[in-house]
Design an enzyme around this catalytic site. Structure first.
Site, PDB file in Angstrom:
ATOM      1  N   HIS A   1     -12.759   1.596  14.351  1.00 39.33           N
ATOM      2  CA  HIS A   1     -13.980   1.187  13.527  1.00 39.33           C
ATOM      3  C   HIS A   1     -14.683   2.491  12.756  1.00 39.33           C
ATOM      4  CE1 HIS A   1     -18.142  -0.365  13.413  1.00 39.33           C
ATOM      5  NE2 HIS A   1     -18.528   1.027  13.633  1.00 39.33           N
TER       6      HIS A   1
ATOM      7  N   GLU B   1       1.701 -11.877   6.787  1.00 40.35           N
ATOM      8  CA  GLU B   1       0.902 -11.251   7.769  1.00 40.35           C
ATOM      9  C   GLU B   1       1.923 -11.169   9.120  1.00 40.35           C
ATOM     10  OE1 GLU B   1      -3.540 -12.221   8.147  1.00 40.35           O
ATOM     11  OE2 GLU B   1      -2.636 -13.696   7.136  1.00 40.35           O
TER      12      GLU B   1
ATOM     13  N   CYS C   1      -3.666  -6.399   0.516  1.00 39.76           N
ATOM     14  CA  CYS C   1      -4.969  -6.658   0.710  1.00 39.76           C
ATOM     15  C   CYS C   1      -5.356  -6.064   2.041  1.00 39.76           C
ATOM     16  CB  CYS C   1      -5.665  -8.177   0.294  1.00 39.76           C
ATOM     17  SG  CYS C   1      -4.744  -9.181   1.832  1.00 39.76           S
TER      18      CYS C   1
END
Length: 559
Positions: free
Chosen positions: A184, A411, A482
């Site tokens: 985070h 992914e 991305c």
């Protein structure tokens, strides 16, 4: 002088006095209460309500993604199940402080065991519990210090409630002893362009007031720096600030090779800022914002309005939209709310959409209508594609609705290894490095205990990216990046060397990546990439890239 090493976020450098985050409050003692259960219950109820309102107020001030996180924390504080657990302990004669501590700790263990999105929320529980206990004790909750002068914030890690309202005029840099490149704190640092180093374990020994240099480009915190080192750091900071204010150009390497720099966006409202920061288009538009706050899927009309707003902001530019990526850490009651033992490996992404195909078809209808009403170059991609058959399914359905450019996200290792066959059907591939790293290293990207494995510099991840880059070159198909990896300036060079043809990132990272690409030719990028592939772990890969980049950059400047 001492050097403390960690993972740098971006290229920034800053210096200043240390201010440490206060240590957590000590755990309350398990001792009988001097009050009646009703009196203790009233105390706890008032404290929980006050904390919940404070979190909501912080969220309202912060806005954006921080608001969503803090509102979720406020809901967590007032969760009826937690209230029942606290009540049980209070009725047994415990103090309100101990009842909150013990109930929240028990609930935290349950969430941690579940992993995924709920596992990540477990860490937020600690912050809520600390705030409630501080309120009960009548003391300030542990949080960001305020020494009334600019400072380098040093902490174990930062809770969302702390990061949401950081005073960026005072916080010169962030240094955390825990966390990785996708933590985070790291994501916040990229979004806000804060100089940061995470995972610097030895920073626990830093003391308030001592002067340090935080060099994110090198991943080094220097203690007790000399006057010369401080002057050099200031010179670099000034040069970086000057470069950031220079006229914006399209992304390119030193030899003129174009590398389009695109923006990752989660809401049409963020488009204007992205354009102002030089985004040449959008490499990832997350459509989940339309779905996550609803008990039912949005209508075609609601979706069309949002997509039209986005596309109008980028006339003539490429805009890559990802269809709904639900499941795992983003469960939806109208799509896939069934309990799964391991949701990260369950019904998510395209799998979930195939199980509820009407949602996919409505989304493609809205996208096609928005495309017809605007001048942007719309590309649409499917998330979590793991097989060739899934690729063929999605591209066929997309073409039914007139989507001109249909692609897939890479992914998982299977899609990387089958990229040559996948790109026979898909018009492009976009690599999501966050999930690709998670599935390659078998380390939950939301679980703090394995955060050290969540590093896209790992050679295993880079080798999979190379496979996709090769397949794209052979098929003549674009391969974009991305994931968070594209926002790391040096890693961006490596990714281009591995075959990436465009890079998409948080808009605030564009300037650093643009400047770093201009220091290297395509041949340089390939040399630097090869150096990383020879490594055996993430740390040595990063070090090898730094060495190779310094060597090639020196060669360029001498010519």
């Amino acid at each position: 002088m001492t050097e403390i090493r960690g993972v740098g976020i971006g290229l920034g450098v800053a210096q200043g006095p240390v201010a440490r985050m206060a240590e957590p409050l000590p755990a309350p003692l398990d001792e009988p209460s001097a009050l009646t259960p009703d009196e203790e219950t009233a105390r706890v109820t008032d404290a929980v309500a006050a904390v919940a309102r404070e979190l909501e107020e912080r969220g309202a001030q912060a806005g954006g993604a921080a608001r969503d996180v803090l509102e979720a924390q406020a809901m967590m504080a007032e969760d009826p199940t937690l209230a029942d657990e606290v009540g049980t302990r209070v009725r047994a004669g415990k103090t309100g402080e101990f009842a909150v501590h013990d109930a929240f700790a028990s609930f935290r263990e349950q969430l941690t065991a579940l992993g995924g999105y709920l596992g990540e929320r477990a860490a937020d529980l600690d912050d809520v519990a600390q705030r409630v206990i501080a309120r009960l004790r009548g003391v300030a909750a542990p949080g960001v210090p305020d020494p009334e002068h600019p400072f380098v914030l040093v902490a174990k890690d930062l809770a969302p409630a702390d990061t949401a309202l950081l005073d960026l005029d005072k916080v010169l840099a962030l240094v955390t002893t825990e966390g990785g490149p996708t933590s985070h704190t790291a994501i916040l640092a990229r979004e806000k362009s804060i100089v940061a180093i995470v995972g610097a374990g030895a920073a626990k020994d830093l003391v308030d007031g001592e002067t340090v240099i935080v060099d994110a480009a090198k991943g080094v915190v220097t203690t007790d720096p000399t006057d010369e080192e401080r002057a050099q750091a200031q010179h670099r900071a000034d040069a970086r600030a000057s470069a950031a204010s220079a006229p914006i150009t399209d992304g390119a390497l030193a030899d003129g090779t174009a590398v389009p720099l695109l923006a990752n966006l989660g809401n049409p409202a963020a488009a204007a800022e992205a354009v102002a920061l030089g985004a040449e288009g959008v490499g990832l538009f997350r459509t989940e914002f339309l779905f996550l706050s609803s008990a039912q899927a949005p209508t075609v009309e609601q979706q069309r309005e949002a997509y039209t707003q986005l596309l109008q902001a980028f006339p003539g530019k490429k805009v890559v939209v990802r269809v709904l990526d639900a499941g795992a850490d983003k469960p939806l009651p109208f799509l896939n709310d069934a309990h799964e033992e391991n949701p990260a490996l369950g019904l998510r992404g395209l799998r979930a959409l195939r199980a509820s195909e009407d949602i996919l078809r409505e989304q493609l209808t809205a996208l096609a209508e928005a495309d017809a009403a605007t001048d942007a170059d719309l590309w649409v991609m499917a998330p979590m594609v793991s097989t060739v058959e899934e690729t063929e399914y999605f591209t066929a359905v997309a073409r039914e609705y007139g989507v001109k450019t249909a692609g897939v996200m890479v992914e998982v290792p299977s899609s990387a290894l089958l990229a040559d066959h996948i790109l026979a059907s898909a018009d492009f591939a976009s690599i999501g490095t966050n999930d690709l790293t998670q599935y390659t290293l078998a380390a939950d990207r939301l679980l703090g205990s394995v955060a050290s494995f969540q590093d896209p510099w790992h050679p295993a991840v880079l080798r999979l990216i190379r496979e996709v880059g090769r397949a794209g070159a052979e098929r003549g198909k674009p391969v974009g990046i991305c994931g968070e990896a594209a926002a790391d300036p040096l890693l961006a060079v490596v990714l281009v060397g591995l075959g990436a043809t465009s890079l998409s990132m948080a808009p605030t990272a564009l300037a650093d990546v643009r400047a770093t690409l201009l220091e290297h030719t395509l041949d340089d990028a390939r040399v630097i990439a090869d150096a990383t592939l020879a490594a055996t772990d993430a740390a040595t890969a990063r070090a090898a890239a730094m060495t190779a980049a310094a060597r090639t950059h020196q060669k360029e400047t001498q010519q």
